[in-house]
Design an enzyme around this catalytic site. Structure first.
Site: not given
Length: 340
Positions: A145-147
């Site tokens: 995921g991005c985070y």
């Protein structure tokens, strides 16, 4: 290599088109969605005229496998978990940009509140943070995921070097609005985002378990992190600010050496002398990391910034594609940040 993209009308799907169009080893064979079927992608998005004029097709696993060598799932959570099984059963390569194959079934169900893929399918997937995972020859990739990408890249060097107090980690992460996807909601309305700053999903964000799961590979003493997420009134970008107590005081030179050693042969991670800013990475696959140590509180502040749609999604997926196939890691990805 011929590839297909499922979920073409989402932000990540559109970014994949831009990146793969400049990849010398890849041709996009087909694009798929659940709406706008039969229309040209460039008709919906005129900025893609002459870039991708393919017609959007309905999803059909057998047709995709007949015309392509690999499929990307750039779909919302809960979709790939239901659609990827025929590809896995046929040993047909998959790169999933969603969260559907990142976690064990029980954890996925708890955090995503959706029905997980079967254990037989989940066990085939490799969670692939590109800088720290050997994916050459692998066929089933779960893109982080991005985070998670921004946070893991900031913290892994410290855990790997054994200098961080594992129970002290606090992460304050902020994302641009595209991180919420294209689905409309009250929280994404202009009047609620513009000139505003909102913290959301405190202690409940679905990226928390994958971050902990990945960090535990580098320190078994880590059991949890304190993690908050906030929405920035910008289109794209993630800034993760991590606060970590050190096991003993370290000089700036010692800390710099830890990060430089961790990323010495990683072309998409740049260690900065100052604290990084979003403008320096937007539109690129780079992660910029900077830090500052407070010798009074013994707290190290580490700031990492990425483009959530590229390094946090489509770019890392292409990076993993390159690594899977033994190609140059930077193929199709050496794009200068927009800056302005």
């Amino acid at each position: 290599m011929e590839v297909s993209i499922v979920g073409i009308t989402g932000y990540s799907g559109l970014e994949l088109v831009k990146l793969l169009n400049n990849h010398k080893n890849v041709t996009i064979a087909s694009i798929h969605a659940t709406k706008e079927i039969g229309r040209r992608l460039s008709e919906l998005y005129p900025y893609l005229v002459g870039v991708c004029d393919l017609v959007i097709e309905a999803f059909n696993a057998q047709e995709i496998m007949a015309k392509s060598d690999l499929v990307f799932f750039a779909t919302p959570s809960g979709v790939a978990s239901q659609l990827a099984q025929p590809f896995v059963e046929a040993d047909f390569p998959v790169i999933d940009l969603s969260g559907d194959h990142r976690l064990p079934a029980d954890s996925y169900e708890k955090w995503y509140k959706k029905t997980p893929a079967s254990d037989d399918v989940l066990n085939k997937f490799t969670y692939a943070l590109a800088e720290f995972t050997d994916v050459q020859g692998k066929k089933f990739i779960s893109n982080p995921g991005c985070y998670a990408t921004a946070t893991e890249l900031a913290l892994i060097p410290l855990l790997k070097a054994g200098v961080a107090e594992e129970d002290s980690i606090i992460v304050d992460a902020k994302s641009g609005l595209t991180g919420a996807g294209k689905a409309l909601s009250e929280s994404s309305h202009f009047v609620n985002v513009h000139d505003n700053y909102v913290t959301y999903k405190l202690n409940r964000h679905q990226h928390i378990p994958e971050i902990v799961q990945e960090l535990q590979l580098f320190s078994k003493k880590l059991h949890h992190i304190q993690f908050s997420t906030s929405l920035l009134p910008v289109n794209r970008g993630i800034m993760a600010t991590s606060y970590v107590k050190l096991k003993k005081p370290l000089s700036e030179a010692e800390l710099y050496a830890i990060y430089k050693d961790a990323y010495k042969d990683k072309p998409f991670v740049r260690i900065q002398d100052d604290l990084p800013e979003l403008h320096n990475v937007i539109g690129s696959n780079f992660t910029d990391i900077g830090f500052l140590y407070n010798d009074v509180t013994n707290v190290l502040t580490v700031v990492s910034v990425i483009d959530n749609l590229i390094k946090g999604a489509a770019g890392q997926a292409v990076q993993n594609l390159n690594l899977m196939n033994g190609w140059n890691e930077t193929e199709g990805l050496l794009i200068s940040p927009n800056y302005l």
